[in-house]
Motif scaffolding. Structure first.
Motif, PDB file in Angstrom:
ATOM      1  N   SER A   1       0.832  -1.197   0.000  1.00 49.47           N
ATOM      2  CA  SER A   1       0.000   0.000   0.000  1.00 49.47           C
ATOM      3  C   SER A   1       0.870   1.252   0.000  1.00 49.47           C
ATOM      4  CB  SER A   1      -0.934  -0.001   1.211  1.00 49.47           C
ATOM      5  OG  SER A   1      -1.847  -1.073   1.121  1.00 49.47           O
ATOM      6  N   GLU A   2       1.999   1.197   0.699  1.00 50.19           N
ATOM      7  CA  GLU A   2       2.903   2.346   0.763  1.00 50.19           C
ATOM      8  C   GLU A   2       3.511   2.650  -0.604  1.00 50.19           C
ATOM      9  OE1 GLU A   2       3.129  -0.304   2.956  1.00 50.19           O
ATOM     10  OE2 GLU A   2       2.091   0.732   4.567  1.00 50.19           O
TER      11      GLU A   2
ATOM     12  N   PHE B   1       1.243   7.172  -6.908  1.00 51.67           N
ATOM     13  CA  PHE B   1       0.159   8.100  -7.217  1.00 51.67           C
ATOM     14  C   PHE B   1       0.375   9.509  -6.671  1.00 51.67           C
ATOM     15  CE2 PHE B   1      -1.845   4.302  -8.551  1.00 51.67           C
ATOM     16  CZ  PHE B   1      -2.834   4.680  -9.438  1.00 51.67           C
ATOM     17  N   GLU B   2       1.215   9.675  -5.643  1.00 47.66           N
ATOM     18  CA  GLU B   2       1.357  11.001  -5.038  1.00 47.66           C
ATOM     19  C   GLU B   2       2.036  12.005  -5.962  1.00 47.66           C
ATOM     20  OE1 GLU B   2       3.279  10.536  -1.307  1.00 47.66           O
ATOM     21  OE2 GLU B   2       5.208   9.972  -2.171  1.00 47.66           O
ATOM     22  N   SER B   3       2.696  11.545  -7.017  1.00 51.75           N
ATOM     23  CA  SER B   3       3.260  12.511  -7.962  1.00 51.75           C
ATOM     24  C   SER B   3       2.197  13.111  -8.875  1.00 51.75           C
ATOM     25  CB  SER B   3       4.386  11.899  -8.782  1.00 51.75           C
ATOM     26  OG  SER B   3       4.172  10.574  -9.084  1.00 51.75           O
ATOM     27  N   TYR B   4       0.952  12.632  -8.776  1.00 47.51           N
ATOM     28  CA  TYR B   4      -0.148  13.171  -9.592  1.00 47.51           C
ATOM     29  C   TYR B   4      -1.177  13.913  -8.751  1.00 47.51           C
ATOM     30  CZ  TYR B   4       2.184  10.195 -12.819  1.00 47.51           C
ATOM     31  OH  TYR B   4       3.164   9.625 -13.599  1.00 47.51           O
ATOM     32  N   GLY B   5      -0.876  14.118  -7.460  1.00 53.35           N
ATOM     33  CA  GLY B   5      -1.768  14.863  -6.590  1.00 53.35           C
ATOM     34  C   GLY B   5      -1.763  14.293  -5.188  1.00 53.35           C
ATOM     35  N   SER B   6      -2.614  14.845  -4.348  1.00 54.98           N
ATOM     36  CA  SER B   6      -2.696  14.405  -2.955  1.00 54.98           C
ATOM     37  C   SER B   6      -3.485  13.106  -2.859  1.00 54.98           C
ATOM     38  CB  SER B   6      -3.389  15.464  -2.102  1.00 54.98           C
ATOM     39  OG  SER B   6      -2.627  16.644  -2.096  1.00 54.98           O
TER      40      SER B   6
ATOM     41  N   PHE C   1      -6.950   0.005  -4.480  1.00 48.66           N
ATOM     42  CA  PHE C   1      -7.746   1.212  -4.628  1.00 48.66           C
ATOM     43  C   PHE C   1      -6.947   2.406  -4.137  1.00 48.66           C
ATOM     44  CE2 PHE C   1     -10.726  -2.269  -4.240  1.00 48.66           C
ATOM     45  CZ  PHE C   1     -11.600  -2.020  -5.285  1.00 48.66           C
ATOM     46  N   VAL C   2      -7.106   3.516  -4.846  1.00 41.41           N
ATOM     47  CA  VAL C   2      -6.452   4.768  -4.465  1.00 41.41           C
ATOM     48  C   VAL C   2      -7.518   5.849  -4.478  1.00 41.41           C
ATOM     49  CG1 VAL C   2      -4.730   6.497  -5.101  1.00 41.41           C
ATOM     50  CG2 VAL C   2      -4.254   4.066  -5.474  1.00 41.41           C
ATOM     51  N   GLU C   3      -7.558   6.649  -3.419  1.00 43.86           N
ATOM     52  CA  GLU C   3      -8.479   7.787  -3.390  1.00 43.86           C
ATOM     53  C   GLU C   3      -7.667   9.068  -3.443  1.00 43.86           C
ATOM     54  OE1 GLU C   3     -12.371   9.542  -1.068  1.00 43.86           O
ATOM     55  OE2 GLU C   3     -11.240   7.924  -0.152  1.00 43.86           O
ATOM     56  N   MET C   4      -7.963   9.878  -4.456  1.00 37.76           N
ATOM     57  CA  MET C   4      -7.268  11.143  -4.650  1.00 37.76           C
ATOM     58  C   MET C   4      -8.077  12.274  -4.013  1.00 37.76           C
ATOM     59  SD  MET C   4      -4.654  10.059  -6.435  1.00 37.76           S
ATOM     60  CE  MET C   4      -3.856  11.515  -7.096  1.00 37.76           C
ATOM     61  N   GLU C   5      -7.441  13.415  -3.790  1.00 39.90           N
ATOM     62  CA  GLU C   5      -8.098  14.540  -3.140  1.00 39.90           C
ATOM     63  C   GLU C   5      -9.168  15.189  -4.022  1.00 39.90           C
ATOM     64  OE1 GLU C   5      -6.436  17.698  -0.136  1.00 39.90           O
ATOM     65  OE2 GLU C   5      -5.824  18.206  -2.175  1.00 39.90           O
ATOM     66  N   SER C   6      -8.939  15.208  -5.334  1.00 41.41           N
ATOM     67  CA  SER C   6      -9.921  15.836  -6.223  1.00 41.41           C
ATOM     68  C   SER C   6     -10.154  14.976  -7.459  1.00 41.41           C
ATOM     69  CB  SER C   6      -9.449  17.226  -6.656  1.00 41.41           C
ATOM     70  OG  SER C   6      -8.381  17.111  -7.580  1.00 41.41           O
ATOM     71  N   GLU C   7     -11.266  15.249  -8.134  1.00 39.40           N
ATOM     72  CA  GLU C   7     -11.584  14.529  -9.357  1.00 39.40           C
ATOM     73  C   GLU C   7     -10.572  14.846 -10.454  1.00 39.40           C
ATOM     74  OE1 GLU C   7     -15.644  15.246 -10.445  1.00 39.40           O
ATOM     75  OE2 GLU C   7     -16.410  14.360  -8.595  1.00 39.40           O
ATOM     76  N   GLU C   8     -10.079  16.080 -10.482  1.00 39.57           N
ATOM     77  CA  GLU C   8      -9.090  16.473 -11.477  1.00 39.57           C
ATOM     78  C   GLU C   8      -7.793  15.685 -11.294  1.00 39.57           C
ATOM     79  OE1 GLU C   8     -10.723  18.789  -9.485  1.00 39.57           O
ATOM     80  OE2 GLU C   8     -12.182  19.294 -11.041  1.00 39.57           O
ATOM     81  N   GLN C   9      -7.367  15.519 -10.045  1.00 46.85           N
ATOM     82  CA  GLN C   9      -6.155  14.758  -9.770  1.00 46.85           C
ATOM     83  C   GLN C   9      -6.359  13.285 -10.133  1.00 46.85           C
ATOM     84  OE1 GLN C   9      -5.329  15.509  -5.645  1.00 46.85           O
ATOM     85  NE2 GLN C   9      -4.586  17.584  -6.034  1.00 46.85           N
TER      86      GLN C   9
ATOM     87  N   ASP D   1      -6.142  12.980 -13.881  1.00 51.73           N
ATOM     88  CA  ASP D   1      -4.748  13.128 -14.296  1.00 51.73           C
ATOM     89  C   ASP D   1      -3.984  11.822 -14.060  1.00 51.73           C
ATOM     90  OD1 ASP D   1      -2.534  14.635 -15.296  1.00 51.73           O
ATOM     91  OD2 ASP D   1      -1.830  14.923 -13.237  1.00 51.73           O
ATOM     92  N   ALA D   2      -4.209  11.190 -12.907  1.00 53.80           N
ATOM     93  CA  ALA D   2      -3.548   9.916 -12.604  1.00 53.80           C
ATOM     94  C   ALA D   2      -3.973   8.834 -13.591  1.00 53.80           C
ATOM     95  CB  ALA D   2      -3.853   9.490 -11.173  1.00 53.80           C
ATOM     96  N   ILE D   3      -5.263   8.789 -13.945  1.00 48.62           N
ATOM     97  CA  ILE D   3      -5.742   7.812 -14.931  1.00 48.62           C
ATOM     98  C   ILE D   3      -5.041   8.051 -16.263  1.00 48.62           C
ATOM     99  CG2 ILE D   3      -7.718   7.105 -16.330  1.00 48.62           C
ATOM    100  CD1 ILE D   3      -9.496   7.642 -13.864  1.00 48.62           C
ATOM    101  N   ASN D   4      -5.045   9.304 -16.708  1.00 56.22           N
ATOM    102  CA  ASN D   4      -4.460   9.641 -18.009  1.00 56.22           C
ATOM    103  C   ASN D   4      -2.979   9.289 -18.088  1.00 56.22           C
ATOM    104  OD1 ASN D   4      -6.939  10.669 -18.805  1.00 56.22           O
ATOM    105  ND2 ASN D   4      -6.380  12.792 -18.360  1.00 56.22           N
ATOM    106  N   LYS D   5      -2.251   9.470 -16.999  1.00 48.83           N
ATOM    107  CA  LYS D   5      -0.803   9.284 -17.040  1.00 48.83           C
ATOM    108  C   LYS D   5      -0.337   7.901 -16.610  1.00 48.83           C
ATOM    109  CE  LYS D   5       0.149  14.113 -16.923  1.00 48.83           C
ATOM    110  NZ  LYS D   5       0.185  15.271 -16.092  1.00 48.83           N
ATOM    111  N   LEU D   6      -1.124   7.184 -15.800  1.00 55.93           N
ATOM    112  CA  LEU D   6      -0.661   5.895 -15.291  1.00 55.93           C
ATOM    113  C   LEU D   6      -1.300   4.680 -15.971  1.00 55.93           C
ATOM    114  CD1 LEU D   6      -0.406   6.646 -11.475  1.00 55.93           C
ATOM    115  CD2 LEU D   6       1.466   6.187 -13.063  1.00 55.93           C
ATOM    116  N   ASN D   7      -2.490   4.833 -16.518  1.00 57.13           N
ATOM    117  CA  ASN D   7      -3.147   3.695 -17.150  1.00 57.13           C
ATOM    118  C   ASN D   7      -2.308   3.186 -18.319  1.00 57.13           C
ATOM    119  OD1 ASN D   7      -5.299   1.822 -17.570  1.00 57.13           O
ATOM    120  ND2 ASN D   7      -5.993   3.072 -19.279  1.00 57.13           N
TER     121      ASN D   7
END
Length: 96
Positions: free
Chosen positions: A16-17, A23-28, A48-56, A59-65
């Protein structure tokens, strides 16, 4: 869109760590959890990962998928809402 992401095809050594670190390089990151087998404690290969905002999250989906992580190509998508869990199956009986 949801801020919670489903991540599959994770390396079985992923924690988990380490998922949080990716994911933390794409937001909180509010939470990151690799799902493990309750009997063995071994990763089931998704989390599962929960990001602080929908935009983040987007962004994580776009860059990591589709990216390679420790030799495996991961899939990142919006998590489906959790439905009511079905009851656990009773243990099998072998009375033959």
């Amino acid at each position: 869109m949801n801020k919670k992401l489903y991540v599959s095809n994770l390396p079985f050594g992923m924690t988990s760590e380490s998922l949080n670190e990716i994911f933390e390089s794409y937001g909180s990151v509010l939470s990151a959890k690799v799902i493990t087998d309750r009997d063995t404690g071994r990763s089931k290969g998704f989390g599962f990962v929960e990001m602080e905002s929908e935009e983040q999250a987007q962004d994580a989906i776009n860059k990591l998928n589709g990216q390679e992580v420790q030799g495996r190509t991961i899939t990142v998508a919006v998590a489906k809402p959790q439905t009511e869990q079905r009851p656990a199956r009773p243990p099998r009986r072998f009375d033959r």
